[in-house]
Design an enzyme around this catalytic site. Structure first.
Site, mmCIF file in Angstrom:
data_model
loop_
_atom_site.group_PDB
_atom_site.id
_atom_site.type_symbol
_atom_site.label_atom_id
_atom_site.label_comp_id
_atom_site.label_asym_id
_atom_site.label_seq_id
_atom_site.Cartn_x
_atom_site.Cartn_y
_atom_site.Cartn_z
ATOM 1 N N TYR A 13 -2.946 -6.328 -4.765
ATOM 2 C CA TYR A 13 -3.167 -5.810 -3.414
ATOM 3 C C TYR A 13 -4.642 -5.609 -3.066
ATOM 4 C CZ TYR A 13 1.769 -4.734 -4.009
ATOM 5 O OH TYR A 13 3.113 -4.824 -4.250
ATOM 6 N N HIS A 18 -3.706 -4.204 4.130
ATOM 7 C CA HIS A 18 -3.186 -2.845 3.954
ATOM 8 C C HIS A 18 -4.116 -1.990 3.085
ATOM 9 C CE1 HIS A 18 0.160 -0.636 5.352
ATOM 10 N NE2 HIS A 18 0.963 -0.718 4.320
ATOM 11 N N ASN A 61 3.330 3.793 0.730
ATOM 12 C CA ASN A 61 4.410 4.536 1.371
ATOM 13 C C ASN A 61 4.657 5.903 0.752
ATOM 14 O OD1 ASN A 61 4.585 2.265 2.924
ATOM 15 N ND2 ASN A 61 6.587 1.622 2.175
ATOM 16 N N ASN A 107 3.370 3.979 7.466
ATOM 17 C CA ASN A 107 4.157 4.696 6.462
ATOM 18 C C ASN A 107 3.329 5.567 5.525
ATOM 19 O OD1 ASN A 107 6.677 3.832 7.365
ATOM 20 N ND2 ASN A 107 6.533 1.927 6.212
#
Length: 186
Positions: A13, A18, A61, A107
């Site tokens: 990631y 994000h 999240n 989120n």
């Protein structure tokens, strides 16, 4: 001041849209990160102010899970925290500073608001642009920036750094009035 950047841990990631919160903290201080159970942290200085940089390691999240640990570890309350995260409703090149507000469909912010029991959390939202027509939102936010987008992002990080300095020196209202209307381009 504790600046909490949101993102997902791990190399998969690292450079995704994000992870803009993590990327911004790395822009401010790339080396010397220390690990705790639920977060990594570092210290840096901005315009004579020592600030703490924190990356929750609970995945986006569940960002709120780390917040009580962060607040206890650094002995701060919610007024001492600024959260930095991605926003698909803002164009790449724009930031939006707020004193409080809803999660806006994010989120990670939703988890933090639930964990802290308040929407009165200072934040800097960094625009990553709208998802392309027909593309799944998850695929978009977990996709990496193009080379051209990353050039814009570096200028956005400079703008965000300057906004943080303004918050530290002149308050969040001044930063909102100066930076919420600006847009950077390459």
């Amino acid at each position: 001041m504790v600046v909490v950047g949101l993102g997902n841990p791990g190399p998969r990631y690292a450079f995704t849209r994000h992870n803009v919160g993590f990327l911004f903290l790395d822009y401010l201080k790339s080396k010397g990160w220390k690990s705790e159970k639920f977060f990594e942290w570092n210290k840096t200085e901005l315009d004579g102010h020592e600030i703490v940089l924190v990356k929750p390691l609970t995945y986006m999240n569940l960002s709120g899970v780390a917040m009580p640990y962060i607040m206890r570890f650094f002995r701060v309350n919610v007024d001492d925290i600024i959260v930095v995260y991605d926003d698909v409703s803002l164009k790449l090149g724009k930031i939006r500073i707020r004193k409080k507000g809803s999660d806006g469909g994010h989120n990670g912010m939703k988890s933090i608001i639930q964990a802290l029991g308040t929407q009165e959390i200072k934040r800097i939202r960094i625009g990553i642009g709208e998802k392309p027509e027909g593309m799944n939102l998850v695929d978009f936010v977990l996709g990496e920036f193009s080379e051209e987008e990353f050039k814009v992002l570096q200028k956005v990080f400079e703008l965000s750094r300057n906004a943080l300095v303004t918050i530290l020196n002149e308050g969040i209202d001044k930063a909102m009035s100066v930076y919420n209307s600006l847009e950077v381009r390459v």
